[in-house]
Design an enzyme around this catalytic site. Sequence first.
Site, PDB file in Angstrom:
ATOM      1  N   SER A 253       1.011  -1.210  -0.056  1.00 28.34           N
ATOM      2  CA  SER A 253       0.196   0.533  -0.299  1.00 28.34           C
ATOM      3  C   SER A 253       0.762   0.991  -0.136  1.00 28.34           C
ATOM      4  O   SER A 253       0.630   2.598  -0.400  1.00 28.34           O
ATOM      5  CB  SER A 253      -1.207   0.195   1.214  1.00 28.34           C
ATOM      6  OG  SER A 253      -2.010  -1.157   1.784  1.00 28.34           O
TER       7      SER A 253
ATOM      8  N   CYS B 177     -10.821  -8.589  22.312  1.00 28.90           N
ATOM      9  CA  CYS B 177     -12.417  -8.106  22.513  1.00 28.90           C
ATOM     10  C   CYS B 177     -13.091  -9.776  23.245  1.00 28.90           C
ATOM     11  O   CYS B 177     -13.877  -8.372  24.003  1.00 28.90           O
ATOM     12  CB  CYS B 177     -12.883  -8.127  20.431  1.00 28.90           C
ATOM     13  SG  CYS B 177     -12.368  -9.610  19.704  1.00 28.90           S
TER      14      CYS B 177
ATOM     15  N   SER C  23     -16.603 -10.510  11.670  1.00 32.01           N
ATOM     16  CA  SER C  23     -15.507  -9.814  11.530  1.00 32.01           C
ATOM     17  C   SER C  23     -14.093  -9.259  12.361  1.00 32.01           C
ATOM     18  O   SER C  23     -12.931  -8.759  12.141  1.00 32.01           O
ATOM     19  CB  SER C  23     -16.446  -8.013  11.821  1.00 32.01           C
ATOM     20  OG  SER C  23     -16.816  -8.303  13.154  1.00 32.01           O
TER      21      SER C  23
ATOM     22  N   HIS D 203     -20.332 -10.036  18.671  1.00 27.70           N
ATOM     23  CA  HIS D 203     -20.145 -11.195  19.859  1.00 27.70           C
ATOM     24  C   HIS D 203     -20.932 -11.784  21.398  1.00 27.70           C
ATOM     25  O   HIS D 203     -21.101  -9.811  21.554  1.00 27.70           O
ATOM     26  CB  HIS D 203     -18.570 -11.524  20.490  1.00 27.70           C
ATOM     27  CG  HIS D 203     -17.362 -10.804  19.564  1.00 27.70           C
ATOM     28  ND1 HIS D 203     -17.686 -11.059  18.210  1.00 27.70           N
ATOM     29  CD2 HIS D 203     -15.928 -10.760  19.320  1.00 27.70           C
ATOM     30  CE1 HIS D 203     -16.588 -10.984  17.142  1.00 27.70           C
ATOM     31  NE2 HIS D 203     -15.385 -11.197  18.562  1.00 27.70           N
TER      32      HIS D 203
HETATM   33  N1  LIG Z   1     -10.854  -7.462  13.186  1.00 26.49           N
HETATM   34  C1  LIG Z   1     -11.113  -7.178  15.275  1.00 26.49           C
HETATM   35  O1  LIG Z   1     -11.980  -7.616  15.314  1.00 26.49           O
HETATM   36  C2  LIG Z   1      -9.316  -7.174  15.351  1.00 26.49           C
HETATM   37  C3  LIG Z   1     -10.050  -6.778  17.094  1.00 26.49           C
HETATM   38  C4  LIG Z   1      -8.791  -6.334  17.987  1.00 26.49           C
HETATM   39  C5  LIG Z   1      -7.872  -6.070  17.309  1.00 26.49           C
HETATM   40  N2  LIG Z   1      -7.748  -7.248  15.588  1.00 26.49           N
HETATM   41  C6  LIG Z   1      -5.911  -7.447  15.567  1.00 26.49           C
HETATM   42  O2  LIG Z   1      -5.746  -6.121  15.220  1.00 26.49           O
HETATM   43  C7  LIG Z   1      -5.017  -6.469  13.801  1.00 26.49           C
HETATM   44  C8  LIG Z   1      -5.360  -6.044  13.375  1.00 26.49           C
HETATM   45  O3  LIG Z   1      -6.534  -6.849  12.060  1.00 26.49           O
HETATM   46  P1  LIG Z   1      -7.351  -6.189  11.451  1.00 26.49           P
HETATM   47  O4  LIG Z   1      -8.875  -7.469  10.863  1.00 26.49           O
HETATM   48  O5  LIG Z   1      -7.496  -5.339  10.502  1.00 26.49           O
HETATM   49  O6  LIG Z   1      -6.252  -7.378   9.722  1.00 26.49           O
HETATM   50  P2  LIG Z   1      -6.464  -6.873   8.431  1.00 26.49           P
HETATM   51  O7  LIG Z   1      -8.213  -6.520   7.964  1.00 26.49           O
HETATM   52  O8  LIG Z   1      -5.722  -8.307   7.428  1.00 26.49           O
HETATM   53  O9  LIG Z   1      -5.557  -5.617   8.367  1.00 26.49           O
HETATM   54  C9  LIG Z   1      -3.637  -5.996   8.240  1.00 26.49           C
HETATM   55  C10 LIG Z   1      -3.849  -4.267   8.122  1.00 26.49           C
HETATM   56  O10 LIG Z   1      -1.863  -4.505   8.695  1.00 26.49           O
HETATM   57  C11 LIG Z   1      -0.984  -4.358   7.649  1.00 26.49           C
HETATM   58  N3  LIG Z   1       0.104  -5.327   7.491  1.00 26.49           N
HETATM   59  C12 LIG Z   1      -0.462  -6.496   6.942  1.00 26.49           C
HETATM   60  N4  LIG Z   1       0.589  -7.064   7.165  1.00 26.49           N
HETATM   61  C13 LIG Z   1       1.881  -6.134   7.428  1.00 26.49           C
HETATM   62  C14 LIG Z   1       3.724  -6.248   7.102  1.00 26.49           C
HETATM   63  N5  LIG Z   1       4.258  -6.822   7.386  1.00 26.49           N
HETATM   64  N6  LIG Z   1       4.504  -4.873   6.713  1.00 26.49           N
HETATM   65  C15 LIG Z   1       2.903  -3.469   7.988  1.00 26.49           C
HETATM   66  N7  LIG Z   1       1.522  -3.388   7.890  1.00 26.49           N
HETATM   67  C16 LIG Z   1       0.931  -4.759   7.612  1.00 26.49           C
HETATM   68  C17 LIG Z   1      -1.524  -4.739   5.935  1.00 26.49           C
HETATM   69  O11 LIG Z   1      -2.110  -3.016   5.468  1.00 26.49           O
HETATM   70  P3  LIG Z   1      -1.787  -4.102   3.706  1.00 26.49           P
HETATM   71  O12 LIG Z   1      -3.189  -4.052   3.537  1.00 26.49           O
HETATM   72  O13 LIG Z   1      -1.013  -3.298   3.044  1.00 26.49           O
HETATM   73  O14 LIG Z   1      -1.613  -5.104   3.583  1.00 26.49           O
HETATM   74  C18 LIG Z   1      -3.309  -3.924   6.857  1.00 26.49           C
HETATM   75  O15 LIG Z   1      -3.491  -2.692   7.374  1.00 26.49           O
HETATM   76  C19 LIG Z   1      -4.285  -8.134  14.515  1.00 26.49           C
HETATM   77  O16 LIG Z   1      -3.156  -8.077  15.199  1.00 26.49           O
HETATM   78  C20 LIG Z   1      -5.446  -7.969  14.944  1.00 26.49           C
HETATM   79  O17 LIG Z   1      -5.677  -9.445  15.690  1.00 26.49           O
HETATM   80  C21 LIG Z   1      -8.438  -7.358  14.990  1.00 26.49           C
END
Ligand SMILES: NC(=O)c1ccc[n+]([C@@H]2O[C@H](COP(=O)([O-])OP(=O)(O)OC[C@H]3O[C@@H](n4cnc5c(N)ncnc54)[C@H](OP(=O)(O)O)[C@@H]3O)[C@@H](O)[C@H]2O)c1
Length: 243
Positions: free
Chosen positions: A38, A148, A178, A241
């Site tokens: 990105s 969460c 989600s 959830h």
């Molecule tokens: N989903 C939830 O409800 C939730 C809730 C609480 C916590 N979390 C935690 O929050 C984190 C993100 O979850 P998500 O659901 O948002 O995941 P996601 O939709 O897959 O987004 C991941 C993000 O990280 C970036 N990324 C991935 N690999 C990377 C790398 N090697 N270097 C730099 N940036 C990188 C991606 O960028 P690109 O677009 O450029 O690939 C994207 O911006 C996770 O640790 C998850 O466990 C998630």
Amino acid sequence: MVKVGVLGATGMVGQRFIQLLADHPDFEIAALAASGRSAGKKYEDATTWYMNSEMPESVRDITVIETDPAQMDKDVEIVFSSLPADFAAKVEPEFAKDFVVASNASAMRMKKDIPLVIPEVNPQFLDMIEAQQKNNNWDGFIVTNPNCSTIALTLTLKPIYDNFNINRIYVSTMQAVSGAGYNGVPSMAILDNLVPYIGGEEEKMESETLHLLGSLDGDEVVPANFSLSASCHRVPVIDGHTE
Ligand SMILES: NC(=O)c1ccc[n+]([C@@H]2O[C@H](COP(=O)([O-])OP(=O)(O)OC[C@H]3O[C@@H](n4cnc5c(N)ncnc54)[C@H](OP(=O)(O)O)[C@@H]3O)[C@@H](O)[C@H]2O)c1
């Protein structure tokens, strides 16, 4: 206004950060970081926007940067991190040398001197920030929030624990898709189905809840002393959830 950045800005949680920060009276979004896929693109071109509101005008033209502290605007005070856990483990400590890191990732939650906090439950854990900065020689620091499902459980248990004590907890969750991110659960696996196990989730609920309800002995957390057994299930619901 406090200038802030978002790490993982193109992802599901990053977009939620942007939605919450865009019209905030105290914060100005000054930097958006993601992966090399990105970086260099305008945010609106780099992102498939999943939120149920329009992408805020103020972020559309921001050029996404690599997730590298050297590229971060030095006027930024706080970076909100929603990076995948393995990458967060490497890069969040690098950011903490100069920036406050508020992280949603699981990587640093149980590390010594790093507060895992629900403000209504254990704000006193923020006292360990001073030791964290001193021990690592950082000008910034890291503070984390829990899984969460753990947040909902712990908010409920806190008054019971304080007033009556707890011997044993069994908790079952039914978690929306989600929570696994946009690419998280294949539709063929979840439509008309329940997935009876979410890897790593049960361990996080068990350890983080006892940690959050624990006490501080100096800078060490002494976990709460009751038994907790979690079983976590994925259900075909978009958001929200149940437990
Ligand atoms: N989903 C939830 O409800 C939730 C809730 C609480 C916590 N979390 C935690 O929050 C984190 C993100 O979850 P998500 O659901 O948002 O995941 P996601 O939709 O897959 O987004 C991941 C993000 O990280 C970036 N990324 C991935 N690999 C990377 C790398 N090697 N270097 C730099 N940036 C990188 C991606 O960028 P690109 O677009 O450029 O690939 C994207 O911006 C996770 O640790 C998850 O466990 C998630």
